[in-house]
Design a protein around this motif. Sequence first.
Motif, PDB file in Angstrom:
ATOM      1  N   ALA A 138       0.787  -1.410   0.011  1.00 55.01           N
ATOM      2  CA  ALA A 138      -0.103  -0.042  -0.082  1.00 55.01           C
ATOM      3  C   ALA A 138       0.865   1.258  -0.104  1.00 55.01           C
ATOM      4  CB  ALA A 138      -1.143   0.080   1.356  1.00 55.01           C
ATOM      5  N   ASP A 139       1.809   1.541   0.781  1.00 54.19           N
ATOM      6  CA  ASP A 139       2.613   2.460   1.008  1.00 54.19           C
ATOM      7  C   ASP A 139       3.417   3.008  -0.162  1.00 54.19           C
ATOM      8  OD1 ASP A 139       1.667   2.912   3.653  1.00 54.19           O
ATOM      9  OD2 ASP A 139       3.327   2.297   4.550  1.00 54.19           O
ATOM     10  N   LEU A 140       4.057   1.711  -0.771  1.00 54.22           N
ATOM     11  CA  LEU A 140       4.679   1.832  -2.080  1.00 54.22           C
ATOM     12  C   LEU A 140       4.048   2.355  -3.349  1.00 54.22           C
ATOM     13  CD1 LEU A 140       7.190  -1.136  -1.637  1.00 54.22           C
ATOM     14  CD2 LEU A 140       7.535   1.452  -1.101  1.00 54.22           C
ATOM     15  N   LEU A 141       2.890   1.793  -3.244  1.00 59.09           N
ATOM     16  CA  LEU A 141       1.905   2.116  -4.203  1.00 59.09           C
ATOM     17  C   LEU A 141       1.180   3.580  -4.285  1.00 59.09           C
ATOM     18  CD1 LEU A 141      -0.396  -1.195  -4.588  1.00 59.09           C
ATOM     19  CD2 LEU A 141       1.365  -0.406  -6.146  1.00 59.09           C
ATOM     20  N   ILE A 142       1.013   3.908  -3.231  1.00 61.84           N
ATOM     21  CA  ILE A 142       0.714   5.218  -2.975  1.00 61.84           C
ATOM     22  C   ILE A 142       1.568   6.297  -3.323  1.00 61.84           C
ATOM     23  CG2 ILE A 142      -0.246   7.146  -1.239  1.00 61.84           C
ATOM     24  CD1 ILE A 142      -1.594   4.788   0.087  1.00 61.84           C
ATOM     25  N   LYS A 143       2.870   5.956  -3.047  1.00 66.85           N
ATOM     26  CA  LYS A 143       4.197   7.069  -3.343  1.00 66.85           C
ATOM     27  C   LYS A 143       4.141   6.861  -4.800  1.00 66.85           C
ATOM     28  CE  LYS A 143       6.881   7.045   1.057  1.00 66.85           C
ATOM     29  NZ  LYS A 143       5.304   7.049   1.793  1.00 66.85           N
ATOM     30  N   TYR A 144       3.967   5.778  -5.336  1.00 63.97           N
ATOM     31  CA  TYR A 144       4.412   5.705  -6.948  1.00 63.97           C
ATOM     32  C   TYR A 144       3.265   6.455  -7.589  1.00 63.97           C
ATOM     33  CZ  TYR A 144       4.826   4.088 -11.554  1.00 63.97           C
ATOM     34  OH  TYR A 144       4.860   3.813 -12.945  1.00 63.97           O
ATOM     35  N   TRP A 145       2.016   6.595  -7.233  1.00 63.36           N
ATOM     36  CA  TRP A 145       0.926   7.162  -7.723  1.00 63.36           C
ATOM     37  C   TRP A 145       1.052   8.644  -7.498  1.00 63.36           C
ATOM     38  CZ3 TRP A 145      -3.212   9.696  -4.795  1.00 63.36           C
ATOM     39  CH2 TRP A 145      -4.136  10.424  -5.417  1.00 63.36           C
ATOM     40  N   THR A 205     -19.063  -0.379  -4.355  1.00 68.18           N
ATOM     41  CA  THR A 205     -18.586   1.030  -4.746  1.00 68.18           C
ATOM     42  C   THR A 205     -18.099   1.742  -3.411  1.00 68.18           C
ATOM     43  OG1 THR A 205     -20.651   1.860  -4.815  1.00 68.18           O
ATOM     44  CG2 THR A 205     -19.897   0.934  -6.790  1.00 68.18           C
ATOM     45  N   SER A 206     -18.539   1.019  -2.413  1.00 71.59           N
ATOM     46  CA  SER A 206     -18.265   1.829  -1.241  1.00 71.59           C
ATOM     47  C   SER A 206     -16.711   1.868  -0.561  1.00 71.59           C
ATOM     48  CB  SER A 206     -18.938   1.449  -0.026  1.00 71.59           C
ATOM     49  OG  SER A 206     -18.759  -0.019   0.399  1.00 71.59           O
ATOM     50  N   LYS A 207     -16.081   0.841  -1.134  1.00 73.74           N
ATOM     51  CA  LYS A 207     -14.580   0.548  -1.199  1.00 73.74           C
ATOM     52  C   LYS A 207     -13.815   1.181  -2.286  1.00 73.74           C
ATOM     53  CE  LYS A 207     -16.454  -2.048   1.830  1.00 73.74           C
ATOM     54  NZ  LYS A 207     -16.493  -1.563   3.469  1.00 73.74           N
ATOM     55  N   LEU A 208     -14.435   1.857  -3.186  1.00 77.02           N
ATOM     56  CA  LEU A 208     -13.684   2.390  -4.249  1.00 77.02           C
ATOM     57  C   LEU A 208     -13.838   3.959  -4.153  1.00 77.02           C
ATOM     58  CD1 LEU A 208     -15.074   0.344  -7.332  1.00 77.02           C
ATOM     59  CD2 LEU A 208     -12.996  -0.046  -6.009  1.00 77.02           C
ATOM     60  N   LEU A 209     -12.641   4.519  -4.122  1.00 80.09           N
ATOM     61  CA  LEU A 209     -12.591   5.981  -3.611  1.00 80.09           C
ATOM     62  C   LEU A 209     -12.228   6.706  -4.750  1.00 80.09           C
ATOM     63  CD1 LEU A 209     -10.369   5.688  -0.058  1.00 80.09           C
ATOM     64  CD2 LEU A 209     -13.012   5.456  -0.525  1.00 80.09           C
ATOM     65  N   GLN A 210     -12.810   7.850  -4.880  1.00 81.10           N
ATOM     66  CA  GLN A 210     -12.495   9.061  -5.693  1.00 81.10           C
ATOM     67  C   GLN A 210     -11.791  10.174  -4.990  1.00 81.10           C
ATOM     68  OE1 GLN A 210     -13.219   9.604  -9.543  1.00 81.10           O
ATOM     69  NE2 GLN A 210     -11.740  11.081  -8.545  1.00 81.10           N
ATOM     70  N   PRO A 211     -10.639  10.628  -5.406  1.00 81.97           N
ATOM     71  CA  PRO A 211      -9.918  11.628  -4.656  1.00 81.97           C
ATOM     72  C   PRO A 211     -10.215  12.790  -5.522  1.00 81.97           C
ATOM     73  CG  PRO A 211      -8.393  10.422  -6.103  1.00 81.97           C
ATOM     74  CD  PRO A 211      -9.597   9.661  -6.160  1.00 81.97           C
ATOM     75  N   TRP A 255      -5.208   1.548 -12.122  1.00 82.82           N
ATOM     76  CA  TRP A 255      -5.794   0.181 -11.839  1.00 82.82           C
ATOM     77  C   TRP A 255      -5.175  -0.398 -10.496  1.00 82.82           C
ATOM     78  CZ3 TRP A 255      -2.210  -3.725 -11.352  1.00 82.82           C
ATOM     79  CH2 TRP A 255      -1.224  -3.500 -12.034  1.00 82.82           C
ATOM     80  N   TYR A 256      -3.828  -0.141 -10.301  1.00 83.90           N
ATOM     81  CA  TYR A 256      -2.967  -0.722  -9.063  1.00 83.90           C
ATOM     82  C   TYR A 256      -3.782  -0.244  -7.790  1.00 83.90           C
ATOM     83  CZ  TYR A 256      -0.162   3.239  -9.897  1.00 83.90           C
ATOM     84  OH  TYR A 256       0.186   4.626 -10.061  1.00 83.90           O
ATOM     85  N   LEU A 257      -4.208   0.989  -7.989  1.00 83.25           N
ATOM     86  CA  LEU A 257      -4.876   1.504  -6.420  1.00 83.25           C
ATOM     87  C   LEU A 257      -6.340   0.870  -6.265  1.00 83.25           C
ATOM     88  CD1 LEU A 257      -3.717   5.204  -6.001  1.00 83.25           C
ATOM     89  CD2 LEU A 257      -2.708   3.271  -4.938  1.00 83.25           C
ATOM     90  N   THR A 258      -6.909   1.055  -7.637  1.00 82.35           N
ATOM     91  CA  THR A 258      -8.252   0.253  -7.488  1.00 82.35           C
ATOM     92  C   THR A 258      -8.073  -1.359  -7.084  1.00 82.35           C
ATOM     93  OG1 THR A 258      -9.096   1.659  -9.385  1.00 82.35           O
ATOM     94  CG2 THR A 258     -10.207  -0.495  -8.854  1.00 82.35           C
ATOM     95  N   ALA A 259      -6.879  -2.031  -7.378  1.00 80.59           N
ATOM     96  CA  ALA A 259      -6.910  -3.213  -6.789  1.00 80.59           C
ATOM     97  C   ALA A 259      -6.763  -3.248  -5.308  1.00 80.59           C
ATOM     98  CB  ALA A 259      -5.746  -4.074  -7.856  1.00 80.59           C
ATOM     99  N   GLN A 288      -8.217  -4.515   0.091  1.00 81.11           N
ATOM    100  CA  GLN A 288      -8.145  -4.497   1.800  1.00 81.11           C
ATOM    101  C   GLN A 288      -9.464  -4.922   2.499  1.00 81.11           C
ATOM    102  OE1 GLN A 288      -7.531  -0.161   1.747  1.00 81.11           O
ATOM    103  NE2 GLN A 288      -5.394  -0.499   1.990  1.00 81.11           N
ATOM    104  N   PRO A 289     -10.740  -4.718   2.095  1.00 78.65           N
ATOM    105  CA  PRO A 289     -11.988  -5.200   2.766  1.00 78.65           C
ATOM    106  C   PRO A 289     -12.100  -6.646   2.428  1.00 78.65           C
ATOM    107  CG  PRO A 289     -12.760  -3.727   0.960  1.00 78.65           C
ATOM    108  CD  PRO A 289     -11.057  -3.715   1.022  1.00 78.65           C
ATOM    109  N   LEU A 290     -11.900  -7.138   1.256  1.00 82.65           N
ATOM    110  CA  LEU A 290     -11.915  -8.724   0.980  1.00 82.65           C
ATOM    111  C   LEU A 290     -11.017  -9.686   1.742  1.00 82.65           C
ATOM    112  CD1 LEU A 290     -13.050 -10.680  -0.841  1.00 82.65           C
ATOM    113  CD2 LEU A 290     -11.345 -10.199  -2.791  1.00 82.65           C
ATOM    114  N   HIS A 291      -9.956  -9.036   2.050  1.00 87.11           N
ATOM    115  CA  HIS A 291      -8.806  -9.522   2.979  1.00 87.11           C
ATOM    116  C   HIS A 291      -9.388 -10.074   4.386  1.00 87.11           C
ATOM    117  CE1 HIS A 291      -4.887 -10.886   4.238  1.00 87.11           C
ATOM    118  NE2 HIS A 291      -5.174 -10.270   5.565  1.00 87.11           N
ATOM    119  N   PHE A 292     -10.499  -9.019   4.859  1.00 91.14           N
ATOM    120  CA  PHE A 292     -11.010  -9.066   6.169  1.00 91.14           C
ATOM    121  C   PHE A 292     -12.665  -9.652   6.052  1.00 91.14           C
ATOM    122  CE2 PHE A 292      -7.351  -6.534   7.555  1.00 91.14           C
ATOM    123  CZ  PHE A 292      -6.877  -7.456   8.516  1.00 91.14           C
ATOM    124  N   GLY A 293     -12.871  -9.899   4.851  1.00 92.34           N
ATOM    125  CA  GLY A 293     -14.649 -10.262   4.628  1.00 92.34           C
ATOM    126  C   GLY A 293     -15.368  -9.207   5.250  1.00 92.34           C
TER     127      GLY A 293
END
Length: 380
Positions: free
Chosen positions: A217-224, A293-299, A317-321, A326-331
Amino acid sequence: MLSARAIRTWTWLHKWSSLVCTVFMLLLCLTGLPLIFHHEIGHLLGTEVEAPPMPADTPYASLDRVLEVARARHPERVVQFASQPEDSTDLWFVTLTPTPAPTEDFKSVAVDARTAAVLAEPKFDEGFMHVMFKLHVDLFAGLPGTLFLGFMGLLLLVAIVSGVVLYAPFMRKLRFGEVRRDRSTRVKWLDLHNLLGVVTLVWAFVVGATGMINTWADLLIKYWQYDQLSALLQPYQGQPPVPESERGSVQRSLDSALARAPGRKLSFIAFPGTAFSSPHHTTFFLRGGEPLTSKLLQPVLVDAKTTEVTVAPKLPWYLTALLVSQPLHFGDYAGMPMKILWALLDIATIMVLGSGLYLWLQRKQPRPLADEAGVAQPVT
């Protein structure tokens, strides 16, 4: 049909990928179990902050007033983030830190969104759930610990794939999912290990893959920020960060952001200079109103001075993934039924990992386990 050499290669991959990651996967499964029910445990322990009931038509206080009240509790700090619970707009959580830079030194203030009264100053950095969370996320080792667990997740995926490849050739003489209760303890555990492994196969792969993605997560956000956000903010290059005294109304900024993305709701706000924003903008992360869609954010980036929208970029796409994983990991998609299913599969996976460890520790028995089990051997 796999050749003998191929079977030996897959066996080596399965054995060593499993052995290296098993202890850490057991830790992640054990710590992940209470995290599935973190909201429910918080309510049970009384650590969840809830807004008092009021009439439905009670007007909301200005967000500027809410932030002013929160700052008054810690005047030496700056507001880094502000957010609302997904299931309530009656509450604000304001995070204050010594500087806008990422830090573990934060204070949280819960403010009633209607009366602007401080309800609590919850401690998110202590207690049982905090220990479980830190062990699950980074082993109390920060980014290096997070990336290490991501590598363990990769080894888990290798172990799952190699186990699937090996299941058929080594179990040709047995019925699918059979557990031979009349054989030795080792054989029964081998059959149970294989049975539960098949039952939890898809779930373990999904949770392992999403967990591995979450560690990036941290690396993807920094890359974005480096790859796309910096280009969008080119007109602001060379300008100093906007001081607090020159910022416009945050409430007007929020209204501008919501008007730019109608039908969406606020998830959280990142203030100028923080990790999720720029030195010149207040960034509003808006979510959809449906379960998916509640898990998909629009900045939406709003100029901190003028309170006008600068840009509302679509996430790559990588931030959407990442946001979906994140929520799928914890059900955390379909309420309590999915959480219960996730917990049961988590327990079954603990048994798979524990039985695999047991079989390894019992490897020095006089007879090889494959011979004792009577399973098919690799054909040369």
